[in-house]
Design an enzyme around this catalytic site. Structure first.
Site, mmCIF file in Angstrom:
data_model
loop_
_atom_site.group_PDB
_atom_site.id
_atom_site.type_symbol
_atom_site.label_atom_id
_atom_site.label_comp_id
_atom_site.label_asym_id
_atom_site.label_seq_id
_atom_site.Cartn_x
_atom_site.Cartn_y
_atom_site.Cartn_z
ATOM 1 N N ASP A 26 0.784 -1.237 0.000
ATOM 2 C CA ASP A 26 0.000 0.000 0.000
ATOM 3 C C ASP A 26 0.815 1.286 0.000
ATOM 4 O OD1 ASP A 26 1.090 -0.067 2.520
ATOM 5 O OD2 ASP A 26 -0.746 -0.759 3.490
ATOM 6 N N GLU A 69 -0.248 -9.066 -0.874
ATOM 7 C CA GLU A 69 -0.810 -8.462 0.359
ATOM 8 C C GLU A 69 -2.051 -7.631 0.011
ATOM 9 O OE1 GLU A 69 0.824 -5.400 3.388
ATOM 10 O OE2 GLU A 69 1.810 -7.255 3.958
ATOM 11 N N GLU A 124 -2.033 5.057 2.921
ATOM 12 C CA GLU A 124 -2.025 3.636 2.544
ATOM 13 C C GLU A 124 -3.412 3.071 2.241
ATOM 14 O OE1 GLU A 124 -0.424 4.903 5.179
ATOM 15 O OE2 GLU A 124 1.705 4.599 4.731
ATOM 16 N N HIS A 147 6.549 5.476 12.903
ATOM 17 C CA HIS A 147 6.888 6.272 11.719
ATOM 18 C C HIS A 147 5.701 6.798 10.924
ATOM 19 C CE1 HIS A 147 5.656 3.397 8.578
ATOM 20 N NE2 HIS A 147 6.001 2.460 9.419
ATOM 21 N N ARG A 157 2.758 8.446 8.795
ATOM 22 C CA ARG A 157 2.464 9.830 8.431
ATOM 23 C C ARG A 157 1.254 10.385 9.170
ATOM 24 N NH1 ARG A 157 4.737 12.008 3.165
ATOM 25 N NH2 ARG A 157 6.207 10.353 2.711
ATOM 26 N N HIS A 199 13.402 5.429 12.382
ATOM 27 C CA HIS A 199 13.195 5.586 10.935
ATOM 28 C C HIS A 199 13.942 6.831 10.452
ATOM 29 C CE1 HIS A 199 10.986 6.350 7.214
ATOM 30 N NE2 HIS A 199 10.362 5.193 7.332
#
Ligand code: UD1
Ligand code: UDP
Length: 381
Positions: A98, A120, A134, A210, A212, A243
């Site tokens: 994604d 996936e 995503e 991490h 967004r 990250h």
């Protein structure tokens, strides 16, 4: 008969970890020429995975820039993919999951009228902005794809409800295949700082963060909760491979940089990370991949998000949603660090995400699609 040219496209760390065993499986099939195009949406974090799994891409679009935006990633992937597809002439393109690379890879395949296999497939939260971007990426890829490799039956049901009725396979998640090649009882860490952790006298808690949609106040609150946990529990060492996103780096260093029992370290190579996970006490994370890996290793997970597209391990009782509020996260961690019955109830190895044979099923499904083999049996948890 000519070999089928199957081109895997990926660009970030998690896609690479989950596609590496598949690229290898495809390469081992007599009827398939396995091609690999990386966008390098991540640079260092991708290269680390390529090294661990000894993969050399056929094309590297090298698109990453510091603080890249969703638009620039997508535009640069699309432009770069044109030449890669024209030169490599794939019969099918495989994308994973994604990310922006996933979406752009699928869209590019469509522009070139190349069929798409989505590895996936079928994960959903049904919240357009969480995870962001995503959830929208995977829905858009669903519209484009021809074959859907769903990790679980639940993922297949999601697609059926959306009217996708053909090309569905339940394969398990390829991350379990990857994990089976990296985790070893006698593993010695390459990073001596990991070997030197006080494994016998303290609880080692693994942290990653991490996403967004957590940028800004939610990430501040998560980091404050982590600081609370470290300061309250002196018998705990938090190990946090940070990250490389500058947003995450800055937030982690400002909130956690000067706490003695918090170790902010560089991102770990996949084999180091998987073995650290196998030996830790508990994981606190907003990562998708960790939610799948830790249950297979018998490690409880508190998810630093409001929702999850991976309900299977929550139902199995080894993963709990902690949300993004400071007090709730600290309280839930406190319970697992002090109440051994609560801890033991979660610390069971379960395998809702796969049996280590996902790549084999996906390769079989592709060959079946092209009329060159039998349809694989679905994975059942
Ligand atoms: C991306 C994916 C996300 C996935 C995550 C896995 C999108 C929009 N997001 O998010 O779905 O969960 O990867 O980690 O596709 N950077 C480096 N070196 C690296 C990697 C990143 O310096 O090796 C820095 C760069 O400044 C880059 C920034 O991190 O601009 C953000 O990377 P990006 O891929 O845009 O977003 P992620 O948050 O990593
Ligand atoms: N991972 C890693 N090194 C790290 C952090 C994570 O190898 O320092 C691995 C982790 O074990 C999992 C994958 O990277 O296989 C998850 O990636 P990430 O959390 O970046 O993305 P997500 O899964 O949330 O998309």
């Amino acid at each position: 008969m000519e070999k089928l040219r199957i081109m895997s496209v990926f660009g970030t760390r998690p896609e690479a970890i989950k596609m590496a065993p598949l690229v290898r499986e495809l390469a081992g099939r007599a009827d398939i020429a396995s091609l690999c195009c990386v966008t390098a949406q991540h640079r260092q974090m991708l290269d680390s995975v390529l090294e661990v799994f000894s993969l050399t891409p056929d094309r590297d679009l090298d698109i990453m820039t510091p603080r890249q935006t969703l638009s620039t990633i997508t535009a640069k992937c699309l432009t770069g993919m044109d030449a890669a597809v024209e030169e490599l002439q794939p019969d099918m393109i495989l994308v994973h999951g994604d990310t922006s690379t996933t979406f752009a890879g699928a869209l590019s395949a469509f522009y070139h009228k190349v069929p798409v296999g989505h590895v996936e497939a079928g994960l959903r939260t049904y919240d357009k902005y969480s995870p962001y971007p995503e959830e929208m990426n995977r829905k858009l890829v669903t519209a484009i794809a021809d074959l859907y490799f769903c990790p679980t039956e639940n993922n297949r049901q999601n697609l059926l409800r959306e009217g996708v009725t053909e090309g569905l396979f339940v394969t398990g998640n390829t991350v379990i295949d990857a994990l089976q090649t990296t985790v070893r009882k006698d593993y010695v860490f390459a990073a001596d700082s990991l070997n030197r952790l006080p494994w016998d006298s303290k609880k080692i808690v693994l942290v990653t963060c991490h996403r967004r949609e957590n940028y800004g106040q939610p990430m501040e609150d998560i980091m404050t909760a982590l600081a609370d946990i470290a300061r309250t529990h002196r018998d705990v060492e938090l190990v946090y491979p940070v990250h490389l996103s500058p947003v995450v780096q800055e937030c982690a260093r400002r909130n956690l940089g000067d706490i003695e029992n918090v170790h902010l370290i560089a991102p770990l190579a996949a084999d180091e990370m998987h073995n650290l996970m196998a030996r830790c006490y508990l994981a606190l994370t907003d990562s998708g991949g960790l939610q799948e890996e830790a249950p297979a290793l018998g490690k409880p997970v508190l998810v630093l998000r409001r929702e999850t597209e991976r309900p299977e391990a929550v139902e199995a009782g080894t993963v709990k949603l902690a949300g993004v509020e400071r007090d709730a996260i600290a309280d839930m961690a406190h319970t697992l660090l002090t109440d051994s019955a609560a801890y033991q109830a979660m610390a069971r190895a379960v395998n809702p995400y796969g049996d280590g044979r996902a790549c084999r099923r996906i390769a079989d499904a592709i060959l079946w699609h092209f009329g060159r083999g039998d349809r694989p049996e679905d994975f059942r948890a």
